[in-house]
Design a protein around this motif. Structure first.
Motif, mmCIF file in Angstrom:
data_model
loop_
_atom_site.group_PDB
_atom_site.id
_atom_site.type_symbol
_atom_site.label_atom_id
_atom_site.label_comp_id
_atom_site.label_asym_id
_atom_site.label_seq_id
_atom_site.Cartn_x
_atom_site.Cartn_y
_atom_site.Cartn_z
ATOM 1 N N PHE A 444 0.819 -1.200 0.000
ATOM 2 C CA PHE A 444 0.000 0.000 0.000
ATOM 3 C C PHE A 444 0.859 1.259 0.000
ATOM 4 O O PHE A 444 0.614 2.205 -0.757
ATOM 5 N N THR A 445 1.885 1.277 0.843
ATOM 6 C CA THR A 445 2.693 2.488 0.943
ATOM 7 C C THR A 445 3.553 2.718 -0.291
ATOM 8 O O THR A 445 3.971 3.846 -0.555
ATOM 9 N N MET A 446 3.822 1.675 -1.076
ATOM 10 C CA MET A 446 4.641 1.855 -2.274
ATOM 11 C C MET A 446 3.959 2.758 -3.296
ATOM 12 O O MET A 446 4.604 3.563 -3.967
ATOM 13 N N LEU A 447 2.639 2.626 -3.457
ATOM 14 C CA LEU A 447 1.896 3.478 -4.382
ATOM 15 C C LEU A 447 0.774 4.221 -3.661
ATOM 16 O O LEU A 447 -0.301 4.445 -4.214
ATOM 17 N N PHE A 495 -2.821 4.790 9.502
ATOM 18 C CA PHE A 495 -3.307 4.953 8.133
ATOM 19 C C PHE A 495 -4.742 5.472 8.100
ATOM 20 O O PHE A 495 -5.139 6.134 7.129
ATOM 21 N N ALA A 496 -5.516 5.180 9.137
ATOM 22 C CA ALA A 496 -6.886 5.691 9.177
ATOM 23 C C ALA A 496 -6.895 7.208 9.274
ATOM 24 O O ALA A 496 -7.721 7.880 8.637
ATOM 25 N N GLU A 497 -5.963 7.756 10.042
ATOM 26 C CA GLU A 497 -5.867 9.217 10.131
ATOM 27 C C GLU A 497 -5.461 9.812 8.792
ATOM 28 O O GLU A 497 -5.967 10.869 8.385
ATOM 29 N N LEU A 498 -4.552 9.154 8.096
ATOM 30 C CA LEU A 498 -4.166 9.632 6.772
ATOM 31 C C LEU A 498 -5.359 9.613 5.818
ATOM 32 O O LEU A 498 -5.544 10.540 5.020
ATOM 33 N N ALA A 501 -7.611 12.486 6.621
ATOM 34 C CA ALA A 501 -7.001 13.746 6.201
ATOM 35 C C ALA A 501 -7.134 13.954 4.693
ATOM 36 O O ALA A 501 -7.226 15.097 4.222
ATOM 37 N N ALA A 502 -7.161 12.854 3.957
ATOM 38 C CA ALA A 502 -7.305 12.940 2.501
ATOM 39 C C ALA A 502 -8.752 13.144 2.072
ATOM 40 O O ALA A 502 -9.019 13.413 0.904
ATOM 41 N N GLY A 503 -9.695 13.000 3.005
ATOM 42 C CA GLY A 503 -11.100 13.193 2.687
ATOM 43 C C GLY A 503 -11.883 11.915 2.515
ATOM 44 O O GLY A 503 -12.996 11.926 1.978
ATOM 45 N N ALA A 504 -11.322 10.786 2.965
ATOM 46 C CA ALA A 504 -12.000 9.498 2.857
ATOM 47 C C ALA A 504 -12.422 9.006 4.237
ATOM 48 O O ALA A 504 -12.031 9.564 5.272
ATOM 49 N N HIS A 505 -13.189 7.941 4.254
ATOM 50 C CA HIS A 505 -13.556 7.283 5.503
ATOM 51 C C HIS A 505 -12.373 6.435 5.967
ATOM 52 O O HIS A 505 -11.788 5.679 5.184
ATOM 53 N N LEU A 530 -10.991 3.203 4.124
ATOM 54 C CA LEU A 530 -9.810 2.415 4.489
ATOM 55 C C LEU A 530 -9.984 1.882 5.903
ATOM 56 O O LEU A 530 -10.277 2.646 6.830
ATOM 57 N N VAL A 531 -9.822 0.575 6.058
ATOM 58 C CA VAL A 531 -9.872 -0.067 7.363
ATOM 59 C C VAL A 531 -8.455 -0.546 7.685
ATOM 60 O O VAL A 531 -7.944 -1.484 7.064
ATOM 61 N N ASP A 532 -7.818 0.135 8.622
ATOM 62 C CA ASP A 532 -6.429 -0.148 9.005
ATOM 63 C C ASP A 532 -6.455 -1.156 10.151
ATOM 64 O O ASP A 532 -6.766 -0.812 11.292
ATOM 65 N N VAL A 533 -6.153 -2.426 9.829
ATOM 66 C CA VAL A 533 -6.233 -3.493 10.826
ATOM 67 C C VAL A 533 -4.823 -3.859 11.277
ATOM 68 O O VAL A 533 -3.993 -4.298 10.470
#
Length: 584
Positions: A444-447, A495-498, A501-505, A530-533
């Motif tokens: 995920f973090t690569m792209l 990642f949930a905070e990110l 911040a981007a405007g998504a759930h 995005l669900v950051d587990v």
């Protein structure tokens, strides 16, 4: 007086005639004439991504889901170089993709000009056709040829087009011909079918091993298996096409395998490989095992390159079985099939506890539990895109196929970071169909920049992030090789905070009891989510007898099953098939 059509406009018009509805890419000066032509053409749109690799992966996913041509583009030099990894994946997945690699001004080629590369040479290994348009008179023939290579042979066609040529007037009487937009069925000759029928009738124990070439042939495979009482194993790419509604299923072979597929392929008299180019030949029998091997494939170059064959059959699986099944005799002895079904059910019974035992209270969360809950909560027609690495394990063992779900991954090329961009292509194709990206934190973090593409276009992709702060598969490989893990750990943000911040759930899940509710909320959300587990990086157990030489990447030189663990709802199907065995 109407303005004469430019080469760029003719290029775009031909894409539209070929069924292309969108072109994924990043704008750039050498692409400007083409992008402007797309702006002015109805029925085709430009999809702006943040990285050209995403563009190629998205186009490849769209092509895999539809079987139709999809397109991507990159500007000159570094822009189109970024396409190459996604194009390799599309090409190796036999996805028909047309890639536009724009080029520096034609008069400057060969002078070491700013951003100069030679895409007509660079992309040859990952395409069926790759040519440079150096004069307007080459249009539209070069583009038509590239399209027909991509569609007809299944893979990538690349056209390199200098920006100055794209802006020039197109020939007024340019030669055009009918476009090939679908592939034909390929039927083997009668001699091959008759020979195969003789081999089937002579064998006491027949096993089928199925790959992605069984797409569209589910009923034909079931009918043939019923007639000869054959257990059916599958490769990972065959799972979505053959495992559902299958009373003959004995699981999957390979590094991620489970059940009795390995035993069924080694204890038969005749092994029939149906539409598979399964690369791990150490999992397949050879002639020393006394097994005769037949391979059926629509691509003749695949025949015999993994195993020594007793018969090679050139044809697609559906047409071959339609010809073959009426010619073979009904077998009466199903002892081999019943024994493999029992062995399969027993094997799954022995590992199912790995993901059910006390996991609802375990922290960090067991990733197998995450995958099993996701399988239960996702829609019956969901499209799953799956990152390479441990997410492949979870998809292979926990996603339950049903004939309507799709599972897309970099299963042949094995690239990281594929799930997010492939989800973009899948969701653009059908904005109303649930699309779930199973992402590892490394992939995920690569792209990660293209998470913003979801927000920009309000694409309702749901990302389930298996966040174990490590490259889990690489750590496993190091461990098996007797090496300490090094360079595999990540210091990750929330990642949930990110996402928020981007405007998504975005929601972070650290306790198992939070998981099901978090997934349901994400699926109900109308936009990207995005669900950051936070998952356990030490979830996998390793059999004690494993040897260091057994794992190199995804290749296995010895052994039947490296990864121990649960298998989700597949146990239910195995039990059901066992109950359905006829009793004397």
């Amino acid at each position: 007086m109407a303005r004469q059509q430019t080469v760029a406009a003719q290029f775009v018009d031909l894409l539209r005639q070929s069924g292309v509805q969108r072109v994924y890419g990043v704008v750039g000066d050498s692409l400007n004439p083409v992008v402007d032509a797309i702006r002015r053409t109805e029925g085709i749109s430009w999809v702006q991504v943040r990285h050209e690799e995403t563009a190629a992966f998205a186009a490849g996913a769209e092509a895999q889901l539809t079987g139709r041509l999809a397109a991507c583009a990159g500007s000159c030099g570094p822009g189109n170089l970024h396409l190459i990894n996604g194009l390799y994946d599309a090409h190796r997945s036999m996805a028909p993709v047309l890639a536009l690699a724009s080029q520096i001004p034609s008069t400057e080629i060969g002078t070491g000009f700013f951003q100069e590369t030679h895409p007509d040479q660079l992309f040859r290994e990952c395409s069926h056709y790759c040519e440079l348009i150096s004069h307007p008179g080459q249009m539209p023939r070069v583009l038509q040829t590239a399209i027909q290579h991509a569609v007809g042979r299944g893979g990538v066609g690349v056209v390199a087009l200098p920006g100055d040529i794209a802006a020039q007037p197109a020939p007024e009487r340019a030669e055009e011909h009918a476009l090939v937009t679908t592939r034909p069925s390929v039927r083997p000759g009668d001699a091959e079918v008759d020979r195969l029928a003789e081999m089937v009738d002579a064998a006491r124990r027949v096993t089928l091993f199925c790959g992605s070439g069984t797409a569209g042939a589910h009923q034909e495979v079931m009918d043939f298996a019923a007639k000869v009482h054959a257990p059916i194993g599958h490769a990972l790419r065959g799972k979505e096409w053959i495992q559902y509604d299958n009373p003959y299923d004995v699981g999957m072979s390979g590094l991620l395998g489970y059940g009795a597929a390995y035993d069924a392929t080694h204890e038969c008299d005749l092994l029939i490989l149906l539409g598979t180019d399964f690369p791990y030949n150490s999992f397949l029998p050879d002639h020393q095992d006394g097994v005769r091997i037949v391979q059926v494939d629509v691509r003749p170059e695949h025949l015999g390159r993994r195993s020594q064959l007793d018969l090679a059959v050139w044809g697609d699986v559906r047409e071959t079985l339609r010809c073959l099944t009426p010619r073979v005799r009904q077998k009466s002895d199903r002892a081999f099939l019943d024994r493999m079904l029992k062995k399969h059910a027993d094997a799954l019974e022995n590992v199912v506890g790995a993901y059910t035992r006390k996991v609802e209270k375990r922290t960090p969360i067991h990733p197998e539990y995450v995958a099993s809950v996701l399988d239960e909560e996702a829609a019956d027609d969901a499209v799953f895109t799956v990152d390479t690495g441990m997410c492949n394990v979870w998809a292979a063992r926990y996603l339950t196929p049903n004939g309507r779900r799709r599972v897309i991954g970099s299963f042949t090329h094995g690239s990281m970071a594929n799930a997010l961009p492939q989800a973009i292509g899948a969701q653009f194709l059908d904005p109303h169909r649930q699309t779930v990206a199973m992402c590892g934190d490394g992939g995920f973090t690569m792209l990660m920049g293209d998470f913003l593409t979801l927000v920009q276009y309000d694409l309702p992709v749901k990302i389930v992030l298996f966040n174990n702060s490590s490259l889990g598969m690489v750590e496993l490989e190091m461990l098996v090789a007797g090496l300490p893990a090094h360079g595999t750990g990540y210091r990750n943000p929330d990642f949930a905070e990110l996402a928020r911040a981007a405007g998504a759930h975005g929601v972070r899940v650290e306790k198992p009891k939070q998981l099901r509710g978090a997934l349901r909320d994400a699926f109900r959300h109308k936009g990207p989510a995005l669900v950051d587990v936070v998952t356990d990086p030490n979830a996998l157990s390793i059999p004690p007898k494993i040897k260091a030489e057994m794992v190199t990447g995804f290749a296995l030189s010895a052994g039947r099953m490296v990864l121990d663990g649960g298998v989700g709802r597949m146990l239910q199907m195995a039990r059901s098939n066992l109950r359905n065995i006829p009793r004397p």
